[in-house]
Design an enzyme around this catalytic site. Structure first.
Site, PDB file in Angstrom:
ATOM      1  CE  LYS A 169      16.559  80.056  19.639  1.00 39.31           C
ATOM      2  NZ  LYS A 169      17.005  81.122  18.756  1.00 39.31           N
ATOM      3  N   GLY A 222       9.191  84.748  25.182  1.00 35.03           N
ATOM      4  CA  GLY A 222       8.933  85.053  23.768  1.00 35.03           C
ATOM      5  C   GLY A 222       7.448  85.137  23.514  1.00 35.03           C
ATOM      6  CB  SER A 223       5.554  84.939  20.398  1.00 32.51           C
ATOM      7  OG  SER A 223       5.938  83.664  19.924  1.00 32.51           O
ATOM      8  N   GLY A 227       5.525  79.951  22.918  1.00 34.36           N
ATOM      9  CA  GLY A 227       5.377  79.487  24.303  1.00 34.36           C
ATOM     10  C   GLY A 227       4.504  78.242  24.381  1.00 34.36           C
ATOM     11  CD  GLU A 244       7.486  85.477  32.920  1.00 38.77           C
ATOM     12  OE1 GLU A 244       6.526  86.196  32.533  1.00 38.77           O
ATOM     13  OE2 GLU A 244       7.546  85.003  34.061  1.00 38.77           O
ATOM     14  CB  CYS A 278       6.583  91.382  27.732  1.00 39.12           C
ATOM     15  SG  CYS A 278       8.020  91.173  28.745  1.00 39.12           S
ATOM     16  CD  GLN A 325       7.362  93.807  16.286  1.00 37.06           C
ATOM     17  OE1 GLN A 325       7.621  92.635  16.510  1.00 37.06           O
ATOM     18  NE2 GLN A 325       6.177  94.342  16.542  1.00 37.06           N
ATOM     19  CD  GLU A 377       3.021  91.236  23.498  1.00 35.66           C
ATOM     20  OE1 GLU A 377       3.312  90.112  23.058  1.00 35.66           O
ATOM     21  OE2 GLU A 377       3.486  91.696  24.562  1.00 35.66           O
TER      22      GLU A 377
HETATM   23  P1  ADP Z   1       9.540  87.041  19.167  1.00 33.56           P
HETATM   24  O1  ADP Z   1       8.265  87.591  18.685  1.00 33.56           O
HETATM   25  O2  ADP Z   1      10.087  87.664  20.389  1.00 33.56           O
HETATM   26  O3  ADP Z   1      10.560  86.851  18.100  1.00 33.56           O
HETATM   27  P2  ADP Z   1       9.423  84.155  19.318  1.00 33.56           P
HETATM   28  O4  ADP Z   1       8.568  83.349  20.236  1.00 33.56           O
HETATM   29  O5  ADP Z   1       9.300  83.932  17.863  1.00 33.56           O
HETATM   30  O6  ADP Z   1       9.096  85.629  19.725  1.00 33.56           O
HETATM   31  O7  ADP Z   1      10.955  83.987  19.696  1.00 33.56           O
HETATM   32  C1  ADP Z   1      11.436  83.854  21.002  1.00 33.56           C
HETATM   33  C2  ADP Z   1      12.547  82.821  21.014  1.00 33.56           C
HETATM   34  O8  ADP Z   1      11.972  81.550  20.706  1.00 33.56           O
HETATM   35  C3  ADP Z   1      13.621  83.056  19.966  1.00 33.56           C
HETATM   36  O9  ADP Z   1      14.879  82.713  20.503  1.00 33.56           O
HETATM   37  C4  ADP Z   1      13.230  82.114  18.858  1.00 33.56           C
HETATM   38  O10 ADP Z   1      14.290  81.721  18.039  1.00 33.56           O
HETATM   39  C5  ADP Z   1      12.711  80.937  19.661  1.00 33.56           C
HETATM   40  N1  ADP Z   1      11.849  80.033  18.882  1.00 33.56           N
HETATM   41  C6  ADP Z   1      11.071  80.321  17.817  1.00 33.56           C
HETATM   42  N2  ADP Z   1      10.458  79.204  17.354  1.00 33.56           N
HETATM   43  C7  ADP Z   1      10.857  78.188  18.146  1.00 33.56           C
HETATM   44  C8  ADP Z   1      10.571  76.796  18.195  1.00 33.56           C
HETATM   45  N3  ADP Z   1       9.759  76.199  17.322  1.00 33.56           N
HETATM   46  N4  ADP Z   1      11.160  76.054  19.141  1.00 33.56           N
HETATM   47  C9  ADP Z   1      11.980  76.628  20.055  1.00 33.56           C
HETATM   48  N5  ADP Z   1      12.293  77.918  20.060  1.00 33.56           N
HETATM   49  C10 ADP Z   1      11.747  78.710  19.120  1.00 33.56           C
END
Ligand code: ADP
Length: 475
Positions: A169, A222-223, A227, A244, A278, A325, A377
């Site tokens: 995904k 991701g964030s 995470g 990460e 990151c 952003q 961050e």
């Molecule tokens: P960024 O700030 O990089 O967008 P996110 O953590 O929001 O960070 O996104 C990183 C990934 O996690 C993306 O693919 C996003 O769609 C996915 N994501 C966001 N929310 C969820 C969730 N509740 N469950 C699983 N994946 C998610």
């Protein structure tokens, strides 16, 4: 419309428009968002293909991964341009990233051929012990937008190399790269269902992957907030998880540093890829003896950076990825001002011939590490310069953060460099080099709030993507 890839077929979904952050009038394509049912079908397909792929010969695994790597390398200019058009990093950075993704697949093609265990003498008579590694099963892979080719590559390649199947995904903002990668993978000779692409919302597609008991392990970048959510779901189901997340990476500059080199490292670390890495350095910690000279030079060099359309040949800093952003970056610039930091340059949106999310790189000076701009961050082209009395104070400030991904030092003192290497609380240490920019064949990851679970990349990736079996044979 570019569709999802499930069980070897291209599957429709809700249409979603993808636009260029350098020029919002440029429609890159229309992509299909998967729903819960499509995601569940992908998980079922991955589970269905597990046995066949887990038992494929290592020659077959090598051939599949090598094919993907070769095609990425052969098409790096075309796909690099797509990446830059979609994500906004410069063309050189986009092409470089696609090449890196190609090398990652080729590296893991070779990893598939490595010994997958060892024979160990038993401490008891008449026994032999074998320690072998086996695939984990279905891996749920969730990735961010900032490295739309390299991060998927460094998760998908080791997952497949070690005999796992994948549901991938990607982030909503970068379906173009994800789709292009999936299209190559679809022709690589994998059995149907061994690799699936489900594009769409984190809350729907991502969440389904987190909760489904057929997904045996989760790899996420991701964030920190998401995470935490991934870790919670993994803990609830008791499956392995690899996270990460963020960074607030420091770069220390000592009095004895080569100042030109230090400023170069700071500019690259803080602003290249629009600061959206990151591993970007967002805290530049400078000792008093060179503080004023360093700040002068850093501001001068930052003002010279050419911000513009990612595909223009002379652009050094592309746009911010999207309006959300950009708003976050501008909000933090306001926060920095209100906290008493001095904005020495940049920090305002800039107009260019095309309508994009352009931001002049910002340098804050005279910062205090307790400020929010030094703790949270931002993920944009914003650097905070923090003065320190001496090396000891600089090291203490560098480590005073909830994160621990990358940590850099610029010095000509071997003693300080060696001490910093041992005492920096980070997964990666850079000496007289930018905090960002890493090799693909060695471990990548951090400590403290930056990472959780096994390291990514290089041989270390094997730890997460295999499980160990110990066999005792009486002979
Ligand atoms: P960024 O700030 O990089 O967008 P996110 O953590 O929001 O960070 O996104 C990183 C990934 O996690 C993306 O693919 C996003 O769609 C996915 N994501 C966001 N929310 C969820 C969730 N509740 N469950 C699983 N994946 C998610």
């Amino acid at each position: 419309m570019n569709k999802n890839f499930v069980a070897g077929h291209w599957v429709d979904g809700e249409a979603y428009e993808n636009r260029n952050p350098s020029d919002v009038s440029d429609l890159i394509g229309v992509y299909a968002h998967a729903d819960v049912a499509t995601t569940e079908a992908a998980i079922a397909a991955a589970q269905g293909a597990s046995h066949e792929w887990a038992h494929a010969t290592i020659q077959k695994r090598f051939d599949v991964l090598d094919f993907i790597g070769s095609e990425l390398l052969a098409r790096k200019d075309e796909l690099g341009a797509l990446l830059s058009r979609e994500e906004g990093k410069t063309l050189a950075e986009g092409v470089g990233e696609v090449a890196r993704a190609g090398h990652i697949f080729k590296y893991h093609a070779h990893q598939a051929l490595q010994p997958n265990g060892e024979v160990v003498p038993s401490v008891r008579a008449g026994l032999q012990v074998q320690v072998t590694r086996e695939p984990v099963g279905v891996i749920g892979i969730i990735t961010p937008w900032n490295f739309p080719m390299a991060i998927p590559a460094w998760k998908i390649a080791p997952a497949l190399a070690h005999g796992n199947t994948v549901v991938f995904k990607p982030a909503e903002l970068v379906p173009g790269c994800a789709w292009a990668l999936a299209e190559i993978i679809s022709r690589s000779g994998l059995p149907a269902g061994a690799f699936n692409l489900t594009m769409g919302a984190g809350s729907r597609v991502g969440q389904t992957l987190l909760n489904d008991s057929r997904v045996s392990a989760l790899s996420f970048t991701g964030s920190t907030t998401t995470g935490r959510n991934v870790a919670r779901a993994a803990a609830h189901r008791m499956v392995p998880v690899q996270l990460e997340m963020g960074g607030k990476n420091p770069m220390v500059v000592l009095n004895d540093a080569d100042l030109d080199l230090a400023v170069n490292c700071a500019v690259q670390s803080a602003f290249y890829s629009t600061g959206q890495r990151c591993t970007a350095a967002s805290r530049i910690i400078v000792t008093r003896g060179v503080y004023a000279a360093f700040c002068d030079l850093l501001v001068r060099r930052t003002l010279e950076l050419r911000v513009g359309h990612a595909l223009a040949a002379d652009t050094q800093i592309g746009p911010v990825v999207d309006p959300r952003q950009l708003e976050q970056d501008l909000r933090y610039i306001e926060i920095g001002r209100s906290e008493g930091a001095t904005l020495a340059c940049g920090g305002a949106p800039v107009r260019r011939p095309t309508e994009g999310h352009f931001l002049a790189p910002a340098v804050f000076v005279d910062c205090d590490n307790r400020m929010r701009i030094c703790r949270e961050e931002i993920f944009g082209p914003v650097a905070s310069v923090i003065p320190a009395e001496d090396y000891d104070e600089a090291l203490a400030i560098a480590n005073d953060t909830p994160f621990g991904l990358s940590s850099g030092i610029c010095t000509t003192s071997l003693r300080h460099a060696a001490h910093f290497q041992r005492h920096a609380q980070a997964g990666m240490v850079m000496v007289n080099a930018p905090t960002a920019g890493v090799d693909y064949h060695v471990p990548f990851g951090g400590v403290k709030g930056s990472s959780l679970g096994g390291r990514e990349q290089g041989q270390a990736a094997r730890e997460f993507f295999t499980k160990v079996k110990t066999t005792y044979i009486a002979a």
